[in-house]
Motif scaffolding. Structure first.
Motif, PDB file in Angstrom:
ATOM      1  N   GLY A  90       0.851  -1.224  -0.232  1.00 14.82           N
ATOM      2  CA  GLY A  90       0.146   0.088  -0.008  1.00 14.82           C
ATOM      3  C   GLY A  90       0.764   1.311  -0.010  1.00 14.82           C
ATOM      4  N   THR A  91       1.825   1.266   0.770  1.00 13.86           N
ATOM      5  CA  THR A  91       2.734   2.407   0.676  1.00 13.86           C
ATOM      6  C   THR A  91       3.350   2.745  -0.545  1.00 13.86           C
ATOM      7  OG1 THR A  91       3.307   2.180   3.104  1.00 13.86           O
ATOM      8  CG2 THR A  91       4.845   3.486   2.174  1.00 13.86           C
ATOM      9  N   ILE A  92       3.894   1.667  -1.092  1.00 13.22           N
ATOM     10  CA  ILE A  92       4.580   1.691  -2.583  1.00 13.22           C
ATOM     11  C   ILE A  92       3.483   2.498  -3.407  1.00 13.22           C
ATOM     12  CG2 ILE A  92       5.609   0.415  -4.403  1.00 13.22           C
ATOM     13  CD1 ILE A  92       6.921  -1.509  -2.313  1.00 13.22           C
ATOM     14  N   ALA A  93       2.384   1.734  -3.207  1.00 11.37           N
ATOM     15  CA  ALA A  93       1.228   2.188  -4.312  1.00 11.37           C
ATOM     16  C   ALA A  93       0.865   3.546  -4.317  1.00 11.37           C
ATOM     17  CB  ALA A  93       0.059   1.203  -4.090  1.00 11.37           C
ATOM     18  N   LEU A  94       0.905   3.973  -3.041  1.00 14.55           N
ATOM     19  CA  LEU A  94       0.698   5.570  -2.843  1.00 14.55           C
ATOM     20  C   LEU A  94       1.587   6.423  -3.142  1.00 14.55           C
ATOM     21  CD1 LEU A  94      -1.045   5.430   0.984  1.00 14.55           C
ATOM     22  CD2 LEU A  94      -2.377   5.977  -1.165  1.00 14.55           C
ATOM     23  N   ALA A  95       2.927   5.987  -2.967  1.00  9.15           N
ATOM     24  CA  ALA A  95       4.155   6.744  -3.307  1.00  9.15           C
ATOM     25  C   ALA A  95       4.058   6.952  -4.882  1.00  9.15           C
ATOM     26  CB  ALA A  95       5.359   6.184  -2.922  1.00  9.15           C
ATOM     27  N   GLY A 184      -2.139  -0.368  -9.933  1.00  8.26           N
ATOM     28  CA  GLY A 184      -2.939  -1.286 -10.108  1.00  8.26           C
ATOM     29  C   GLY A 184      -2.729  -2.663  -9.806  1.00  8.26           C
ATOM     30  N   THR A 185      -1.608  -3.130 -10.201  1.00  4.00           N
ATOM     31  CA  THR A 185      -0.921  -4.498  -9.812  1.00  4.00           C
ATOM     32  C   THR A 185      -0.825  -4.599  -8.186  1.00  4.00           C
ATOM     33  OG1 THR A 185       1.232  -3.688 -10.387  1.00  4.00           O
ATOM     34  CG2 THR A 185       0.056  -4.886 -12.057  1.00  4.00           C
ATOM     35  N   ALA A 186      -0.256  -3.419  -7.641  1.00  2.68           N
ATOM     36  CA  ALA A 186      -0.057  -3.525  -6.118  1.00  2.68           C
ATOM     37  C   ALA A 186      -1.805  -3.601  -5.513  1.00  2.68           C
ATOM     38  CB  ALA A 186       0.462  -2.197  -5.614  1.00  2.68           C
ATOM     39  N   LEU A 187      -2.795  -3.191  -5.806  1.00  3.95           N
ATOM     40  CA  LEU A 187      -3.994  -3.347  -5.490  1.00  3.95           C
ATOM     41  C   LEU A 187      -4.411  -4.843  -5.710  1.00  3.95           C
ATOM     42  CD1 LEU A 187      -5.823  -0.207  -6.526  1.00  3.95           C
ATOM     43  CD2 LEU A 187      -4.984  -0.455  -4.210  1.00  3.95           C
ATOM     44  N   LEU A 188      -3.918  -5.390  -6.698  1.00  7.33           N
ATOM     45  CA  LEU A 188      -4.134  -6.792  -6.886  1.00  7.33           C
ATOM     46  C   LEU A 188      -3.273  -7.642  -6.051  1.00  7.33           C
ATOM     47  CD1 LEU A 188      -4.340  -6.985 -10.999  1.00  7.33           C
ATOM     48  CD2 LEU A 188      -6.284  -7.123  -9.340  1.00  7.33           C
ATOM     49  N   ALA A 189      -2.347  -7.288  -5.597  1.00  8.53           N
ATOM     50  CA  ALA A 189      -1.644  -7.961  -4.349  1.00  8.53           C
ATOM     51  C   ALA A 189      -2.171  -7.767  -3.259  1.00  8.53           C
ATOM     52  CB  ALA A 189      -0.256  -7.664  -4.394  1.00  8.53           C
TER      53      ALA A 189
END
Length: 417
Positions: A90-95, A184-189
């Motif tokens: 989640g942190t990586i996705a937000l950044a 998007g792929t981070a959310l799928l993870a």
């Protein structure tokens, strides 16, 4: 070593469905991350044209796992590993989302990418040990090598497929759009982690009342140091990284200076090693390696040494034979590393795996740049082919010497296999 009841329970279970649900999400996330990583590096290359800029980017990505990884591992052993993975992704996705916004507004600068790369590396320092330690609690011991092979094959596929796909996307889409793919792929993870249960290892006695993260880390260091077989195995794999990383990195020099080739020949050589890594990961996932995983590790190092030595021995007219040697070396790399990871997962008690795994990884990550620092001047002084002969010879001697050390060869007898 003590065996956890958690491991005994999962070894009796036949269902791998929960693990593969999580693994599928993580696989998609990895592919997205590799795609974006290529795009970011290419943007930095075009924007700066500076080797220093790229070197700083590499250091920003390398330093967190090396120096902060062991502390992250100690925290992973304290916290819920499922939550750790969700928080890291989640942190990586937000950044990444924030950087996509900066590119969409046309105000992104080089230092913004450094910040994102640091956050991605820091998130990976937490995510990787949490995923590896969770695998131990979700996968029966007999399948650990196969799962490790799947992970190695996935990374090989990412290394082969994502750079050209990234180049294609950069030609047709703005970088902000490509960054959104990673979001998007981070959310799928993250999605499977919200409903799939990951067992948590029980803590007993003093383990449940640790006063500080520092004491946790010291406990992990003492655990590795006092178990000489495990410490020796980590030392062997770290030395392998010191030798093998330059051997693969110096391929362009081998092709151009010794085999007198050009871009076409270099592409063939690099494709051979990359395809070999993918094939080796698939082989390990299907075969699982020898019953005694240490045999797969040491045998693989020995054969890899022979491949490296062959590159140095072959005449400069035998380019295609050298391609075969590099392909074989590529096949052996995931067999060695996957089996090494499976040994750690099998023999290290679950409650301390975060610390042990990150200590081992820090040592390996530190050896890679050290090997490159040594190899460049050494290859210039000796000649590039002599570096490969030296590398192959040391690998052969190292694996043969390790076979004569009972505390290393009998390491798995103390684990939960």
């Amino acid at each position: 070593m003590a065996t956890s009841a958690d491991i005994d329970a999962i070894n009796k279970s036949q269902s791998l469905a929960p693990f593969f649900i999580i693994f599928a999400g993580q696989a998609v996330s990895l592919l997205g991350s590799e795609l974006v990583q290529f795009a970011l590096i290419w943007w930095l290359t075009l924007a700066s044209g500076s080797a220093t800029t790229l070197a700083i980017a590499a250091l920003v990505g390398l330093l967190p796992p090396v120096f902060l990884g062991p502390f992250a591992g100690a925290l992973v052993d304290r916290w819920d590993r499922r939550v750790v993975m969700m928080a890291a992704d989640g942190t990586i996705a937000l950044a990444t989302l924030a950087l996509a916004g900066l590119f969409a507004l046309g105000i992104a600068q080089v230092w913004h990418l450094y910040v994102l790369m640091f956050i991605r590396a820091l998130g990976g320092a937490f995510h990787w040990p949490a995923m590896q330690a969770s695998t131990t609690l979700m996968v029966p011991g007999r399948h650990l090598s196969r799962v490790a092979g799947m992970s190695q094959a996935l990374r090989g596929l990412a290394n082969i497929a994502m750079p050209p796909l990234g180049a294609l996307l950069l030609a047709v889409a703005p970088l902000s759009t490509i960054l959104m793919i990673d979001v998007g792929t981070a959310l799928l993870a993250i999605a499977p982690l919200t409903f799939v249960h990951i067992p948590r290892p029980a803590r007993a006695g003093k383990e449940a009342q640790r006063p500080s993260v520092g004491s946790d880390l010291r406990e992990g260091i003492h655990f590795v140091w006092n178990w000489r077989g495990l410490a020796l195995l980590i030392a062997v794999i770290s030395l392998l990284h010191l030798l093998a990383t330059p051997a693969f990195a110096l391929v362009p020099i081998v092709v151009t200076q010794y085999f007198r080739g050009g871009a076409f020949e270099l592409a063939w050589m690099q494709s051979a090693s990359g395809s070999g890594m993918l094939a080796g990961g698939v082989l390990l996932s299907v075969w699982g390696g020898f019953k005694r995983r240490i045999v797969t590790v040491l045998g693989g190092i020995s054969l890899m040494g022979a491949c490296m030595a062959a590159v140095g021995v072959l005449p400069n007219t035998a380019f295609w034979a050298a391609i075969g040697a590099m392909f074989c070396a590529g096949v052996l790399a995931p067999l060695v590393m996957g089996s090494f990871q499976a040994i750690q997962q099998a023999v290290v008690p679950p409650h301390i795996q975060g610390r042990v795994f990150t200590l081992a990884r820090s040592g390996m990550d530190l050896m890679s740049p050290l090997g490159l620092t040594i190899a460049g001047p050494a290859a210039n002084a000796m000649g590039i082919r002599w570096w490969y002969l030296l590398t192959g010879g040391v690998m052969l001697l190292m694996s043969a010497g390790a076979l004569a050390v009972p505390t290393l060869t009998q390491l798995e007898k103390k684990g939960n296999l």
